[in-house]
Each structure stands twice: as C-alpha cells, then as structure tokens.
Design a protein around this motif. Structure first.
Motif, PDB file in Angstrom:
ATOM      1  N   ALA A  21      15.390 -30.140  10.030  1.00 48.02           N
ATOM      2  CA  ALA A  21      15.207 -29.628   8.667  1.00 48.02           C
ATOM      3  C   ALA A  21      13.731 -29.717   8.287  1.00 48.02           C
ATOM      4  N   LYS A  22      13.201 -28.628   7.733  1.00 51.31           N
ATOM      5  CA  LYS A  22      11.792 -28.575   7.326  1.00 51.31           C
ATOM      6  C   LYS A  22      11.718 -28.057   5.902  1.00 51.31           C
ATOM      7  N   GLN A  23      11.009 -28.801   5.055  1.00 51.08           N
ATOM      8  CA  GLN A  23      10.773 -28.309   3.690  1.00 51.08           C
ATOM      9  C   GLN A  23       9.404 -27.662   3.638  1.00 51.08           C
ATOM     10  N   LEU A  24       9.345 -26.525   2.987  1.00 55.12           N
ATOM     11  CA  LEU A  24       8.093 -25.774   2.910  1.00 55.12           C
ATOM     12  C   LEU A  24       7.896 -25.272   1.496  1.00 55.12           C
ATOM     13  N   ASP A  25       6.641 -25.218   1.070  1.00 60.39           N
ATOM     14  CA  ASP A  25       6.305 -24.549  -0.183  1.00 60.39           C
ATOM     15  C   ASP A  25       5.730 -23.194   0.176  1.00 60.39           C
ATOM     16  N   VAL A  26       6.422 -22.162  -0.223  1.00 58.16           N
ATOM     17  CA  VAL A  26       6.002 -20.817   0.182  1.00 58.16           C
ATOM     18  C   VAL A  26       5.787 -19.935  -1.034  1.00 58.16           C
ATOM     19  N   SER A  27       4.857 -19.025  -0.897  1.00 50.70           N
ATOM     20  CA  SER A  27       4.654 -17.999  -1.913  1.00 50.70           C
ATOM     21  C   SER A  27       5.728 -16.929  -1.752  1.00 50.70           C
ATOM     22  N   PRO A  28       5.951 -16.163  -2.796  1.00 49.11           N
ATOM     23  CA  PRO A  28       6.978 -15.116  -2.682  1.00 49.11           C
ATOM     24  C   PRO A  28       6.660 -14.103  -1.590  1.00 49.11           C
ATOM     25  N   TRP A  29       5.381 -13.983  -1.236  1.00 50.56           N
ATOM     26  CA  TRP A  29       4.975 -12.972  -0.257  1.00 50.56           C
ATOM     27  C   TRP A  29       4.772 -13.552   1.149  1.00 50.56           C
ATOM     28  N   THR A  30       5.032 -14.854   1.326  1.00 46.86           N
ATOM     29  CA  THR A  30       4.858 -15.455   2.660  1.00 46.86           C
ATOM     30  C   THR A  30       5.954 -14.971   3.593  1.00 46.86           C
ATOM     31  N   THR A  31       5.533 -14.401   4.718  1.00 48.71           N
ATOM     32  CA  THR A  31       6.554 -13.966   5.676  1.00 48.71           C
ATOM     33  C   THR A  31       7.071 -15.173   6.462  1.00 48.71           C
ATOM     34  N   LEU A  32       8.254 -14.994   7.028  1.00 44.86           N
ATOM     35  CA  LEU A  32       8.791 -16.048   7.876  1.00 44.86           C
ATOM     36  C   LEU A  32       7.835 -16.308   9.042  1.00 44.86           C
ATOM     37  N   LEU A  33       7.243 -15.245   9.573  1.00 40.62           N
ATOM     38  CA  LEU A  33       6.299 -15.396  10.680  1.00 40.62           C
ATOM     39  C   LEU A  33       5.128 -16.298  10.288  1.00 40.62           C
ATOM     40  N   ASP A  34       4.526 -16.037   9.147  1.00 36.21           N
ATOM     41  CA  ASP A  34       3.385 -16.858   8.727  1.00 36.21           C
ATOM     42  C   ASP A  34       3.822 -18.285   8.418  1.00 36.21           C
ATOM     43  N   ALA A  35       4.996 -18.460   7.853  1.00 35.74           N
ATOM     44  CA  ALA A  35       5.483 -19.817   7.581  1.00 35.74           C
ATOM     45  C   ALA A  35       5.643 -20.594   8.885  1.00 35.74           C
ATOM     46  N   LEU A  36       6.190 -19.939   9.895  1.00 38.90           N
ATOM     47  CA  LEU A  36       6.385 -20.614  11.180  1.00 38.90           C
ATOM     48  C   LEU A  36       5.051 -20.942  11.843  1.00 38.90           C
ATOM     49  N   ARG A  37       4.176 -19.968  11.867  1.00 35.78           N
ATOM     50  CA  ARG A  37       2.915 -20.155  12.594  1.00 35.78           C
ATOM     51  C   ARG A  37       1.936 -21.041  11.830  1.00 35.78           C
ATOM     52  N   GLU A  38       1.783 -20.774  10.542  1.00 37.12           N
ATOM     53  CA  GLU A  38       0.679 -21.420   9.822  1.00 37.12           C
ATOM     54  C   GLU A  38       1.089 -22.695   9.111  1.00 37.12           C
ATOM     55  N   GLN A  39       2.348 -22.806   8.724  1.00 32.34           N
ATOM     56  CA  GLN A  39       2.758 -24.035   8.048  1.00 32.34           C
ATOM     57  C   GLN A  39       3.439 -25.002   9.010  1.00 32.34           C
ATOM     58  N   LEU A  40       4.214 -24.468   9.923  1.00 31.40           N
ATOM     59  CA  LEU A  40       4.906 -25.359  10.868  1.00 31.40           C
ATOM     60  C   LEU A  40       4.191 -25.431  12.220  1.00 31.40           C
ATOM     61  N   HIS A  41       3.135 -24.620  12.395  1.00 30.42           N
ATOM     62  CA  HIS A  41       2.315 -24.644  13.615  1.00 30.42           C
ATOM     63  C   HIS A  41       3.123 -24.324  14.866  1.00 30.42           C
ATOM     64  N   LEU A  42       4.136 -23.511  14.697  1.00 33.41           N
ATOM     65  CA  LEU A  42       4.925 -23.042  15.836  1.00 33.41           C
ATOM     66  C   LEU A  42       4.330 -21.705  16.280  1.00 33.41           C
ATOM     67  N   THR A  43       3.256 -21.809  17.044  1.00 39.38           N
ATOM     68  CA  THR A  43       2.483 -20.612  17.363  1.00 39.38           C
ATOM     69  C   THR A  43       2.997 -19.874  18.590  1.00 39.38           C
ATOM     70  N   GLY A  44       4.138 -20.329  19.134  1.00 44.04           N
ATOM     71  CA  GLY A  44       4.752 -19.562  20.218  1.00 44.04           C
ATOM     72  C   GLY A  44       5.186 -18.194  19.736  1.00 44.04           C
ATOM     73  N   THR A  45       5.606 -18.096  18.500  1.00 44.20           N
ATOM     74  CA  THR A  45       5.994 -16.804  17.925  1.00 44.20           C
ATOM     75  C   THR A  45       4.725 -16.034  17.609  1.00 44.20           C
ATOM     76  N   LYS A  46       4.596 -14.839  18.162  1.00 47.86           N
ATOM     77  CA  LYS A  46       3.328 -14.110  18.089  1.00 47.86           C
ATOM     78  C   LYS A  46       3.296 -13.064  16.983  1.00 47.86           C
ATOM     79  N   LYS A  47       2.102 -12.850  16.467  1.00 48.44           N
ATOM     80  CA  LYS A  47       1.876 -11.757  15.524  1.00 48.44           C
ATOM     81  C   LYS A  47       1.196 -10.624  16.288  1.00 48.44           C
ATOM     82  N   GLY A  48       1.907  -9.528  16.430  1.00 44.88           N
ATOM     83  CA  GLY A  48       1.326  -8.367  17.097  1.00 44.88           C
ATOM     84  C   GLY A  48       0.881  -7.370  16.054  1.00 44.88           C
TER      85      GLY A  48
END
Ligand code: FES
Ligand code: FES
Length: 165
Positions: A21-48
């Motif tokens: 379980a992970k709690q995150l503070d996100v803006s209404p415009w934060t994508t799931l991709l950015d939340a994973l990569r930039e807040q949870l540092h799960l950079t395996g998921t790529k942004k193409g």
C-alpha cells in the motif's frame, strides 16, 4: 475555484503497488505514469510518447493492462497496480521475463517493460490463440527496434504454445 495555489488541489490517494500500500498526494492532472515514476521511483515503466500511442507505459491495474500515461492517478484511488518491478517472485523471473530472455526479444529494451506487462494482460484475457492474434492484440505496443518476431515467440512460449514450433 482554484485561486492559483496548486498545492491546495492535491488529493491523497492510496494505491496498492506491487503488493504494497502506498499513499500519494497527487494533483488532479498527475498521470498514473508520472505518479509511478516520479513519486514512487518505479522507473521500469517507461514514458515513450505520453499520448497513448506506443504502449511503453503499460502497467496492470486490477489485473487489466492499461496505458498509464492516459490514466489520471486520482482515478485509480484504491486500485491494485502491478508494474514490471512486481512481476518476479523473489529471484524467480516471471515466465514472460524468462521467455523474453530466451528469445532475445529486445534490442534497446525501452519498450520491453511495457511489452511484458501487456503480454501478462494479454494472456489473462485468453483471447489470443495464434501468432496473428498475438500480433493483433499486442499492436498497441510499439517496438522501434523491430523485435516483433522474437516478442511473439516469447509470448507463445509463455502461453505454453512452444511445442510443435
Ligand atoms: Fe503511454 Fe506511449 S507513453 S502510450
Ligand atoms: Fe528497442 Fe523495442 S527493443 S524499442
């Protein structure tokens, strides 16, 4: 009305990511991709492309494959998210990860996490029976290196269709 203080617009959400379980503070415009990569540092998921056209950002949400660049994190409050980091069990690779290695199903590897997550979803959907169906149902995942034959072979292996090849 937002008076310009964007911090006020943040919402706290909970995602269950790769079993935790992970709690995150996100803006209404934060994508799931950015939340994973930039807040949870799960950079395996790529942004193409960041526009839903390449599949590099594919993850599993509640067991279904989605393009995480097209999904707002806030819409996924309470969801179960699996990324490429969550597929192996300890030291044991997921069968699709092993199959991609066995078939050399990558060159640069940039598309690979998305390809593998998408293939996990594809196999769960149970709709692909033939190489053509695999190609069709994986067509949302672009490989600029052109590793498609090996990717299809890897997925076939993981589907247990390798006999008779
Ligand atoms: Fe999401 Fe390309 S980065 S589809
Ligand atoms: Fe390079 Fe697919 S391995 S984009």
């Amino acid at each position: 009305m937002n008076d310009g203080n964007y911090n006020d617009a943040c919402s706290r959400i909970t995602l269950r990511v790769n079993g935790a379980a992970k709690q995150l503070d996100v803006s209404p415009w934060t994508t799931l991709l950015d939340a994973l990569r930039e807040q949870l540092h799960l950079t395996g998921t790529k942004k193409g492309c960041d526009h839903g056209q390449c599949g590099a950002c594919t993850v599993l949400v509640d067991g279904r494959r989605i393009n995480s660049c097209l999904s707002l994190a806030i819409m996924r409050d309470g969801a179960e998210v699996t990324t490429i980091e969550g597929l192996a069990e300890g030291q044991a690779l997921h069968p699709l990860q092993q199959a991609f290695i066995d078939h050399d199903a990558f060159q640069c590897g940039y598309c690979t996490p998305g390809q593998i997550c998408s293939a996990v979803g594809l196999i769960r959907e149970g709709r692909a029976r033939t190489p053509d169906e695999i190609r069709e149902l994986m067509s949302g995942n672009i490989c600029r290196c052109g590793a498609y034959p090996q990717i299809v072979a890897a997925i076939e292996q993981a589907m247990g269709h390798e006999e008779g090849r």
